[in-house]
Design an enzyme around this catalytic site. Sequence first.
Site, mmCIF file in Angstrom:
data_model
loop_
_atom_site.group_PDB
_atom_site.id
_atom_site.type_symbol
_atom_site.label_atom_id
_atom_site.label_comp_id
_atom_site.label_asym_id
_atom_site.label_seq_id
_atom_site.Cartn_x
_atom_site.Cartn_y
_atom_site.Cartn_z
ATOM 1 N N ASN A 1 -29.743 69.860 24.746
ATOM 2 C CA ASN A 1 -30.111 71.203 24.289
ATOM 3 C C ASN A 1 -31.495 71.645 24.752
ATOM 4 O O ASN A 1 -31.787 72.824 24.785
ATOM 5 C CB ASN A 1 -30.020 71.289 22.762
ATOM 6 C CG ASN A 1 -30.870 70.242 22.076
ATOM 7 O OD1 ASN A 1 -30.806 69.053 22.392
ATOM 8 N ND2 ASN A 1 -31.691 70.676 21.143
ATOM 9 N N CYS B 1 -35.030 72.329 15.647
ATOM 10 C CA CYS B 1 -35.065 71.449 14.475
ATOM 11 C C CYS B 1 -36.364 70.671 14.380
ATOM 12 O O CYS B 1 -36.705 70.160 13.332
ATOM 13 C CB CYS B 1 -33.911 70.458 14.544
ATOM 14 S SG CYS B 1 -32.364 71.294 14.778
HETATM 15 N N1 PLP Z 1 -26.696 68.418 18.323
HETATM 16 C C1 PLP Z 1 -27.268 69.172 19.264
HETATM 17 C C2 PLP Z 1 -27.160 68.739 20.702
HETATM 18 C C3 PLP Z 1 -27.952 70.347 18.904
HETATM 19 O O1 PLP Z 1 -28.529 71.090 19.854
HETATM 20 C C4 PLP Z 1 -28.018 70.722 17.537
HETATM 21 C C5 PLP Z 1 -28.733 71.936 17.106
HETATM 22 O O2 PLP Z 1 -29.105 72.794 17.833
HETATM 23 C C6 PLP Z 1 -27.397 69.895 16.581
HETATM 24 C C7 PLP Z 1 -26.751 68.762 17.010
HETATM 25 C C8 PLP Z 1 -27.453 70.195 15.113
HETATM 26 O O3 PLP Z 1 -26.800 71.361 14.796
HETATM 27 P P1 PLP Z 1 -26.806 71.921 13.273
HETATM 28 O O4 PLP Z 1 -28.262 72.174 12.952
HETATM 29 O O5 PLP Z 1 -26.015 73.162 13.389
HETATM 30 O O6 PLP Z 1 -26.225 70.925 12.399
#
Ligand code: PLP
Length: 381
Positions: free
Chosen positions: A150, A323
Amino acid sequence: RIYLDHAAAMPVRPEVLSFGMGFSDGFAGNPSTLCREGLVAQEVLATAREKVAALVGASAPDSIIFTGGATESNNIAVRGTALRNRKAGNRIVVSAIEHISVLNPAKYLQKSGFSLTPAPVDRYGVIDLDALGAAVTPETVVTSVHYANNEIGTVEPIREVAAIVHDRGGLLHVDATDAAGRIPIDVERDGIDLLTLSGNQLGGPQGAGALYIRPGVRVQPVLVGGGQERGLRPGTEDVVGIACMGEAARLAKEEMPEESRRLAAIRDRLIAGITGLEEAYLTGHPTERLPHHASFRFSRIEGESIQLAMDLLGIAVATGSACTSRTLEASHVLLAIGLAHEEAHGSMIATFGRGNSVEEVPRIVGAVEETVKRLRAITPL
Ligand code: PLP
């Protein structure tokens, strides 16, 4: 305003919103009850399951369980699978650049006696297959490697990863939060045992996600309660949110070839424009990257300052993962691809969606140029 932060949050697609509004007319069924309303709600979930399964090539819709989002799916996949299969071994392997919702469950397992081996990546963020081959042993019960990152957009060679993991008898979990709906995923072809999906990243509302579990793979729940979602995600399902996720998955599958080409054209124009600026560099792989993702680093300035300055110019960009951005720590992803701390702090991520067009690129490049020049003029670095 130009919105370039789709990896953090996707606007809900208008088609999905009007699909969801179809439930506003007194819909109240609980899928766990046997009254007519409950059966209707069960049907709604079944249809959503079919649509999500079709997006990722899963032949059995029941192999999809719905969750509250990608973080929940990752927790169930990593913790639930490792704990349930502990008799087969107590080792887990995760790539060094996984999202924290994979890394932290892995660290949790480490505290309860599992041995955790991080698998390194190269300077583009591509997993080192030789190192992975050495890290995964016959005692490794779960290996987790995301489909695409991401923060730097790099797409991983998942089929090769699957071959290595299966050769040693383990299970492969793949977090496809950012890849699903953007590049073709086929759990059968790719050899994936567990696959994480986020409803929002497909254009549905936040708060719904899914986990594909290959039939026969044993997983234990992380939350305990009722028997919903085969007991693996207890608690009444967010029926409308899940229905919207299903519809978003259907639309994404249908439109992916054309939309991905359109987004890749924006990406390539932006990359060409920004890497033409002074001391501006692409992060992640130059070609093996998500179609909607462009990421950069700039020397001698801070990503947070870039983000705030761009915001004032009417352009929303990201720096690092949403996050972790409040911690001001250097991104573990950028450190893992070999950047020094000071280099890792100057990152900017632009992720595109339906609202963006190639015509916006000159304004974005102009704003970045102005921002970078101004910040460098006042930097003490
Ligand atoms: N995994 C990846 C690769 C992410 O980019 C994200 C959040 O952007 C997540 C997991 C977690 O997503 P969520 O906050 O919707 O649970």
